[in-house]
Design a protein around this motif. Structure first.
Motif, PDB file in Angstrom:
ATOM      1  N   LYS A  32       0.825  -1.201   0.000  1.00 60.86           N
ATOM      2  CA  LYS A  32       0.000   0.000   0.000  1.00 60.86           C
ATOM      3  C   LYS A  32       0.869   1.266   0.000  1.00 60.86           C
ATOM      4  CE  LYS A  32      -4.042   1.862   2.405  1.00 60.86           C
ATOM      5  NZ  LYS A  32      -4.955   1.672   3.530  1.00 60.86           N
ATOM      6  N   VAL A  33       1.936   1.258   0.797  1.00 59.52           N
ATOM      7  CA  VAL A  33       2.830   2.423   0.852  1.00 59.52           C
ATOM      8  C   VAL A  33       3.522   2.607  -0.493  1.00 59.52           C
ATOM      9  CG1 VAL A  33       4.881   3.411   1.951  1.00 59.52           C
ATOM     10  CG2 VAL A  33       3.142   2.272   3.351  1.00 59.52           C
ATOM     11  N   THR A  34       4.045   1.523  -1.057  1.00 55.73           N
ATOM     12  CA  THR A  34       4.713   1.604  -2.361  1.00 55.73           C
ATOM     13  C   THR A  34       3.748   2.125  -3.424  1.00 55.73           C
ATOM     14  OG1 THR A  34       6.219  -0.188  -1.779  1.00 55.73           O
ATOM     15  CG2 THR A  34       5.973   0.295  -4.118  1.00 55.73           C
ATOM     16  N   SER A  35       2.534   1.611  -3.432  1.00 50.94           N
ATOM     17  CA  SER A  35       1.522   2.037  -4.415  1.00 50.94           C
ATOM     18  C   SER A  35       1.166   3.508  -4.245  1.00 50.94           C
ATOM     19  CB  SER A  35       0.255   1.189  -4.297  1.00 50.94           C
ATOM     20  OG  SER A  35       0.532  -0.142  -4.629  1.00 50.94           O
ATOM     21  N   SER A  36       1.050   3.959  -3.011  1.00 50.67           N
ATOM     22  CA  SER A  36       0.703   5.361  -2.748  1.00 50.67           C
ATOM     23  C   SER A  36       1.811   6.298  -3.226  1.00 50.67           C
ATOM     24  CB  SER A  36       0.453   5.580  -1.256  1.00 50.67           C
ATOM     25  OG  SER A  36      -0.675   4.867  -0.835  1.00 50.67           O
ATOM     26  N   ILE A  37       3.059   5.936  -2.943  1.00 48.12           N
ATOM     27  CA  ILE A  37       4.176   6.776  -3.393  1.00 48.12           C
ATOM     28  C   ILE A  37       4.262   6.753  -4.916  1.00 48.12           C
ATOM     29  CG2 ILE A  37       6.691   7.077  -3.343  1.00 48.12           C
ATOM     30  CD1 ILE A  37       6.582   5.894  -0.453  1.00 48.12           C
ATOM     31  N   ALA A  38       4.100   5.588  -5.521  1.00 46.91           N
ATOM     32  CA  ALA A  38       4.138   5.485  -6.982  1.00 46.91           C
ATOM     33  C   ALA A  38       3.037   6.324  -7.617  1.00 46.91           C
ATOM     34  CB  ALA A  38       4.013   4.023  -7.409  1.00 46.91           C
ATOM     35  N   GLY A  46      11.094   4.024   3.537  1.00 47.59           N
ATOM     36  CA  GLY A  46      12.190   4.406   2.646  1.00 47.59           C
ATOM     37  C   GLY A  46      12.444   3.346   1.596  1.00 47.59           C
ATOM     38  N   VAL A  47      12.436   2.087   2.014  1.00 50.12           N
ATOM     39  CA  VAL A  47      12.611   0.975   1.072  1.00 50.12           C
ATOM     40  C   VAL A  47      11.413   0.920   0.122  1.00 50.12           C
ATOM     41  CG1 VAL A  47      12.828  -1.539   0.888  1.00 50.12           C
ATOM     42  CG2 VAL A  47      14.117  -0.297   2.639  1.00 50.12           C
ATOM     43  N   ASN A  48      10.209   1.218   0.637  1.00 54.43           N
ATOM     44  CA  ASN A  48       9.019   1.276  -0.223  1.00 54.43           C
ATOM     45  C   ASN A  48       9.145   2.387  -1.257  1.00 54.43           C
ATOM     46  OD1 ASN A  48       6.991   0.692   2.700  1.00 54.43           O
ATOM     47  ND2 ASN A  48       7.733  -0.825   1.263  1.00 54.43           N
ATOM     48  N   ALA A  49       9.697   3.527  -0.850  1.00 54.66           N
ATOM     49  CA  ALA A  49       9.883   4.641  -1.785  1.00 54.66           C
ATOM     50  C   ALA A  49      10.878   4.280  -2.883  1.00 54.66           C
ATOM     51  CB  ALA A  49      10.342   5.889  -1.032  1.00 54.66           C
ATOM     52  N   VAL A  50      11.905   3.529  -2.533  1.00 50.59           N
ATOM     53  CA  VAL A  50      12.861   3.051  -3.541  1.00 50.59           C
ATOM     54  C   VAL A  50      12.129   2.173  -4.560  1.00 50.59           C
ATOM     55  CG1 VAL A  50      14.830   1.504  -3.906  1.00 50.59           C
ATOM     56  CG2 VAL A  50      14.924   3.236  -2.100  1.00 50.59           C
ATOM     57  N   ALA A  51      11.294   1.262  -4.069  1.00 51.84           N
ATOM     58  CA  ALA A  51      10.533   0.391  -4.969  1.00 51.84           C
ATOM     59  C   ALA A  51       9.615   1.208  -5.878  1.00 51.84           C
ATOM     60  CB  ALA A  51       9.730  -0.633  -4.172  1.00 51.84           C
ATOM     61  N   ALA A  52       8.997   2.242  -5.333  1.00 51.41           N
ATOM     62  CA  ALA A  52       8.116   3.099  -6.135  1.00 51.41           C
ATOM     63  C   ALA A  52       8.922   3.864  -7.183  1.00 51.41           C
ATOM     64  CB  ALA A  52       7.366   4.070  -5.224  1.00 51.41           C
ATOM     65  N   LYS A  92      11.663   3.022  -8.580  1.00 50.33           N
ATOM     66  CA  LYS A  92      12.141   2.106  -9.624  1.00 50.33           C
ATOM     67  C   LYS A  92      11.088   1.858 -10.708  1.00 50.33           C
ATOM     68  CE  LYS A  92      15.760  -0.432  -7.248  1.00 50.33           C
ATOM     69  NZ  LYS A  92      16.240  -1.761  -6.847  1.00 50.33           N
ATOM     70  N   GLN A  93       9.830   2.193 -10.426  1.00 49.93           N
ATOM     71  CA  GLN A  93       8.777   2.048 -11.422  1.00 49.93           C
ATOM     72  C   GLN A  93       8.873   3.130 -12.504  1.00 49.93           C
ATOM     73  OE1 GLN A  93       4.846   1.568  -9.657  1.00 49.93           O
ATOM     74  NE2 GLN A  93       5.723   0.404  -7.955  1.00 49.93           N
ATOM     75  N   TYR A  94       9.770   4.101 -12.277  1.00 55.53           N
ATOM     76  CA  TYR A  94       9.962   5.211 -13.211  1.00 55.53           C
ATOM     77  C   TYR A  94      11.446   5.295 -13.570  1.00 55.53           C
ATOM     78  CZ  TYR A  94       5.297   6.078 -11.646  1.00 55.53           C
ATOM     79  OH  TYR A  94       3.973   5.912 -11.350  1.00 55.53           O
ATOM     80  N   PRO A  95      11.958   4.302 -14.306  1.00 52.38           N
ATOM     81  CA  PRO A  95      13.395   4.234 -14.577  1.00 52.38           C
ATOM     82  C   PRO A  95      13.923   5.388 -15.426  1.00 52.38           C
ATOM     83  CG  PRO A  95      12.215   2.588 -15.865  1.00 52.38           C
ATOM     84  CD  PRO A  95      11.226   3.203 -14.934  1.00 52.38           C
ATOM     85  N   ARG A 154      13.304   8.457 -14.835  1.00 57.67           N
ATOM     86  CA  ARG A 154      13.443   9.633 -13.961  1.00 57.67           C
ATOM     87  C   ARG A 154      14.501   9.374 -12.897  1.00 57.67           C
ATOM     88  NH1 ARG A 154       7.349  10.702 -12.159  1.00 57.67           N
ATOM     89  NH2 ARG A 154       8.341  12.128 -10.706  1.00 57.67           N
ATOM     90  N   LYS A 155      15.218  10.416 -12.552  1.00 56.14           N
ATOM     91  CA  LYS A 155      16.180  10.343 -11.444  1.00 56.14           C
ATOM     92  C   LYS A 155      15.455  10.849 -10.204  1.00 56.14           C
ATOM     93  CE  LYS A 155      20.172  10.146  -9.336  1.00 56.14           C
ATOM     94  NZ  LYS A 155      20.408   8.976  -8.561  1.00 56.14           N
ATOM     95  N   ILE A 156      15.096   9.933  -9.305  1.00 57.67           N
ATOM     96  CA  ILE A 156      14.355  10.290  -8.089  1.00 57.67           C
ATOM     97  C   ILE A 156      15.243   9.991  -6.892  1.00 57.67           C
ATOM     98  CG2 ILE A 156      12.280   9.881  -6.721  1.00 57.67           C
ATOM     99  CD1 ILE A 156      10.925   8.990  -9.392  1.00 57.67           C
ATOM    100  N   PHE A 157      15.569  11.022  -6.149  1.00 60.20           N
ATOM    101  CA  PHE A 157      16.440  10.964  -4.970  1.00 60.20           C
ATOM    102  C   PHE A 157      15.592  10.533  -3.781  1.00 60.20           C
ATOM    103  CE2 PHE A 157      18.445  13.042  -1.330  1.00 60.20           C
ATOM    104  CZ  PHE A 157      19.792  12.793  -1.546  1.00 60.20           C
ATOM    105  N   VAL A 158      15.995   9.448  -3.086  1.00 66.19           N
ATOM    106  CA  VAL A 158      15.226   8.938  -1.947  1.00 66.19           C
ATOM    107  C   VAL A 158      16.113   8.894  -0.710  1.00 66.19           C
ATOM    108  CG1 VAL A 158      13.843   7.028  -1.030  1.00 66.19           C
ATOM    109  CG2 VAL A 158      13.823   7.497  -3.496  1.00 66.19           C
ATOM    110  N   GLY A 159      15.617   9.469   0.384  1.00 72.66           N
ATOM    111  CA  GLY A 159      16.294   9.418   1.676  1.00 72.66           C
ATOM    112  C   GLY A 159      15.293   9.048   2.750  1.00 72.66           C
ATOM    113  N   THR A 160      15.795   8.634   3.905  1.00 70.14           N
ATOM    114  CA  THR A 160      14.886   8.217   4.976  1.00 70.14           C
ATOM    115  C   THR A 160      15.523   8.433   6.342  1.00 70.14           C
ATOM    116  OG1 THR A 160      13.346   6.484   5.660  1.00 70.14           O
ATOM    117  CG2 THR A 160      15.573   5.781   5.071  1.00 70.14           C
ATOM    118  N   LEU A 161      14.786   8.065   7.364  1.00 70.72           N
ATOM    119  CA  LEU A 161      15.244   8.106   8.748  1.00 70.72           C
ATOM    120  C   LEU A 161      15.212   6.695   9.314  1.00 70.72           C
ATOM    121  CD1 LEU A 161      13.150  11.151  10.009  1.00 70.72           C
ATOM    122  CD2 LEU A 161      15.491  11.180   9.161  1.00 70.72           C
ATOM    123  N   ASP A 162      16.078   6.432  10.246  1.00 73.50           N
ATOM    124  CA  ASP A 162      16.139   5.163  10.978  1.00 73.50           C
ATOM    125  C   ASP A 162      16.836   4.059  10.179  1.00 73.50           C
ATOM    126  OD1 ASP A 162      14.901   6.357  13.173  1.00 73.50           O
ATOM    127  OD2 ASP A 162      12.915   5.845  12.427  1.00 73.50           O
TER     128      ASP A 162
END
Length: 131
Positions: free
Chosen positions: A8-14, A34-40, A42-45, A47-55
């Motif tokens: 659900k998180v990956t789908s929402s970010i995508a 953060g890992v979910n955002a990376v997966a999302a 990757k659905q847009y190869p 585009r260069k999408i910068f992903v960062g997270t906490l913890d």
């Protein structure tokens, strides 16, 4: 969102990335999203999408090592809580306090230092956060 539901998180970010092609960065609160955002991302190869997270988590650290996740922040909550109690105790009991500021984090973990953090996690599981 239900951050415990990876799909659900990956789908929402995508969906957000699809709705707005000007989004070039995603910052999440927590290693799993953060890992979910990376997966999302990757659905847009194209585009260069910068992903960062906490913890911390092993999957997040491995994503940093692979170059998929830019960074995570080790907030070091143990130090924040431990030192606060320790300093209060020492002040109340002995009247002493640190002479200088004491750094309790955060530590930025990126490709420069991720191997060292992964080594600690393998040698001492759970010491640096979720495994």
């Amino acid at each position: 969102e239900d951050i415990g539901n990876d799909q659900k998180v990956t789908s929402s970010i995508a969906a957000l990335l699809q709705a707005d092609d000007t989004i070039d960065s995603v910052m999440t609160l927590g290693a799993a999203p953060g890992v979910n955002a990376v997966a999302a991302a990757k659905q847009y190869p194209d585009r260069k999408i910068f992903v960062g997270t906490l913890d911390l988590s092993t999957p997040a650290l491995e994503a940093i090592k692979a170059g998929d996740l830019a960074f995570t922040m080790d907030q070091q909550p143990f130090l924040q809580g431990y030192y606060g109690v320790l300093f209060a105790h020492q002040f109340l009991k002995y009247g002493v306090a640190p002479a200088e500021p004491v750094t309790t984090g955060p530590l930025v973990i990126d490709q420069i230092n991720v191997d060292k953090v992964l080594e600690v996690g393998k040698a001492h599981p759970g010491v640096r956060g979720a495994s």
